[in-house]
Design an enzyme around this catalytic site. Structure first.
Site, PDB file in Angstrom:
ATOM      1  NE  ARG A 171      -4.337 -11.494 -20.283  1.00  0.00           N
ATOM      2  CZ  ARG A 171      -5.027 -10.455 -20.565  1.00  0.00           C
ATOM      3  NH1 ARG A 171      -4.582  -9.543 -19.998  1.00  0.00           N
ATOM      4  NH2 ARG A 171      -6.143 -10.411 -20.874  1.00  0.00           N
ATOM      5  CG  ASP A 207      11.045  -5.984  -1.026  1.00  0.00           C
ATOM      6  OD1 ASP A 207      10.222  -6.634  -0.287  1.00  0.00           O
ATOM      7  OD2 ASP A 207      12.070  -6.325  -1.342  1.00  0.00           O
ATOM      8  N   GLY A 224      10.172  -6.710   3.151  1.00  0.00           N
ATOM      9  CA  GLY A 224      10.502  -5.403   2.731  1.00  0.00           C
ATOM     10  C   GLY A 224      12.198  -5.293   2.547  1.00  0.00           C
ATOM     11  CD  GLU A 235      -2.237  -0.090  18.942  1.00  0.00           C
ATOM     12  OE1 GLU A 235      -2.198  -1.175  18.353  1.00  0.00           O
ATOM     13  OE2 GLU A 235      -3.601   0.588  18.742  1.00  0.00           O
TER      14      GLU A 235
END
Ligand code: F6P
Length: 323
Positions: A20, A126, A169, A186
Site C-alpha cells: 500500500r 525471521d 526463524g 527458563e
C-alpha cells in the site's frame, strides 16, 4: 513512470501495508502502479496487472499478502531470471519493488545485474536480513510467539510441567531469544550459540527440586539441539518435570500486523518509492536507529546477521542458568 511491486518468499504480517505504501507514494507522484501475482513465479509467467487506488482499500491491517507469494525454483536459474526481466520489459515496467527476505532480495540483485531497476524492502518474520535492524513481520511474529509462551506458562504452572516450545526463524535464533526474554522462559536454545545440555538438565532438576511450578524452554527451529530432542531428554530423566512439546509453527506467520509492523512497512514502502524517484537501484531500504537508510543489495545478500551475544548472556543471567 510505471512501477511494479511483488512480494516473495514466506509471507510476513505487514507486507500489505508495504504494498500500500509503495503504491500510494507512487500515486502521489502520478506514477502507474502494477502488482505481480505470486512473487517471482508470477513475474516469470507475466502475471502483472494494474493496481488502482481502490485495489488498496482495507489491506493495511490484513496479514498475508494480497499479491500472493511463492518460493520459485524456476526463478533461481539464470534462464528464469532472464525470462522474468524480459516480462517486465514487455509490459513496459520502468522499475520494480521487491518485498521479501534473503532469497527474494538475492533475486532482486540478480535482476539488477540484468539491467532492471529494483529496490528491495526487507520483510521476513525471521529477522535474518542483513543491514536492517528490523524486517517487516518480525514484531508481529514475536508477539504471537510470546502469546503462545504466556499461554503455555499458565497450563505449565497448573500442572507443574516443563514445556518445550519450538518457534520459527529458519537459521536465525532471533524470535526464540527475544520471545524467551519477553516471556521469562527458563532457557533459550538458538542456532548461533552452542547449547549446554548438561547445564540445562542441572537447571531443570534444580528448579524441580526447589518446587518451581513450571519450566519453559524456547527452541529455535534451526537450533543444533532440537525441541524434540530436548523434550525426550527431559522425559527420559528420572526425578524431574513431566514435559510437553509445542510447535508454534505457521501461526507465527499470520495475523493482524502490530502497529510497529504497519508503521515500519509504511516507512519502508514510502522510502522505496523515494529511492526510485531519486533514480536509485540495487539498494534495499532499511531501518537503522531512528532513520530509514539505503543499503546496497550486494551488502545485504553477502552478509550474515549476528545475534547479539550480550542479549544471549542476559537471557542466561535472567533465567539463572548455571555457568
Ligand atoms: O522465512 C520464514 C519462515 O517462516 C521460516 O521461519 C521457516 O523456516 C520457513 O519460512 C517455513 O517455510 P514454509 O512456509 O515454506 O514451510
Amino acid at each position: 513512470m510505471r512501477v511494479a511491486v511483488l512480494t516473495s518468499g514466506g509471507d510476513a504480517p505487514g507486507m500489505n501495508a508495504a504494498v500500500r505504501a509503495v503504491a500510494r507514494a507512487a500515486f502521489f507522484r502520478d506514477w502507474e502502479v502494477f502488482g505481480v501475482r505470486d512473487g517471482y513465479r508470477g513475474l516469470l509467467e507475466g502475471r502483472i496487472y494494474p493496481i488502482d487506488r481502490r485495489g488498496l482499500g482495507g489491506i493495511l491491517h490484513r496479514g498475508g499478502t494480497i499479491l500472493g507469494t511463492e518460493r520459485s525454483v524456476e526463478f533461481a536459474t539464470p534462464e528464469g531470471q532472464r525470462q522474468a526481466a524480459g516480462r517486465l520489459e514487455e509490459v513496459g515496467i520502468d522499475a520494480l519493488v521487491v518485498i521479501g527476505g534473503n532469497g527474494s532480495l538475492t533475486g532482486a540483485l540478480r535482476l539488477v545485474e540484468l539491467g532492471v531497476s529494483v529496490v528491495g524492502v526487507p520483510a521476513s518474520i525471521d529477522n535474518d536480513v542483513c543491514g536492517t535492524e528490523a524486517a517487516i513481520g518480525v514484531d508481529t511474529a514475536l508477539n504471537t510467539a510470546l502469546q503462545a509462551i504466556d499461554r503455555l506458562k499458565d497450563t505449565a504452572s497448573s500442572h507443574h510441567r516443563a514445556h518445550v516450545v519450538e518457534v520459527m526463524g529458519r537459521d536465525c535464533g532471533y524470535l526464540a531469544l527475544m520471545s524467551a526474554i519477553a516471556g521469562g522462559a527458563e532457557a533459550a536454545i538458538v542456532p548461533e550459540f552452542e547449547p549446554r545440555p548438561e547445564a540445562l538438565l542441572l537447571h531443570i532438576k534444580k528448579a524441580y527440586d526447589q518446587g518451581k511450578s513450571h519450566f519453559i524452554v524456547v527452541v529455535a527451529e534451526g537450533a543444533p539441539l532440537s525441541a524434540e530432542e530436548i523434550h525426550e531428554y527431559i522425559n527420559g530423566t528420572e526425578g524431574t518435570y513431566d514435559a510437553r512439546l509445542t510447535v508454534v509453527g505457521h501461526i507465527q506467520r499470520g495475523g493482524i500486523p502490530t502497529a510497529y509492523d504497519r508503521i515500519l512497512a509504511s516507512r519502508l514502502g514510502t522510502a522505496a518509492a523515494q529511492a526510485l524517484a531519486d533514480g536509485d537501484s540495487g539498494t534495499m531500504v532499511a531501518v537503522r536507529g531512528d532513520a530509514i537508510e539505503r543499503v546496497p543489495l550486494q551488502e545485504v545478500v553477502g552478509g550474515e546477521r549476528e545475534l547479539d551475544p550480550e542479549l544471549y548472556k542476559m537471557a542466561e543471567v535472567l533465567a539463572e542458568l548455571p555457568e
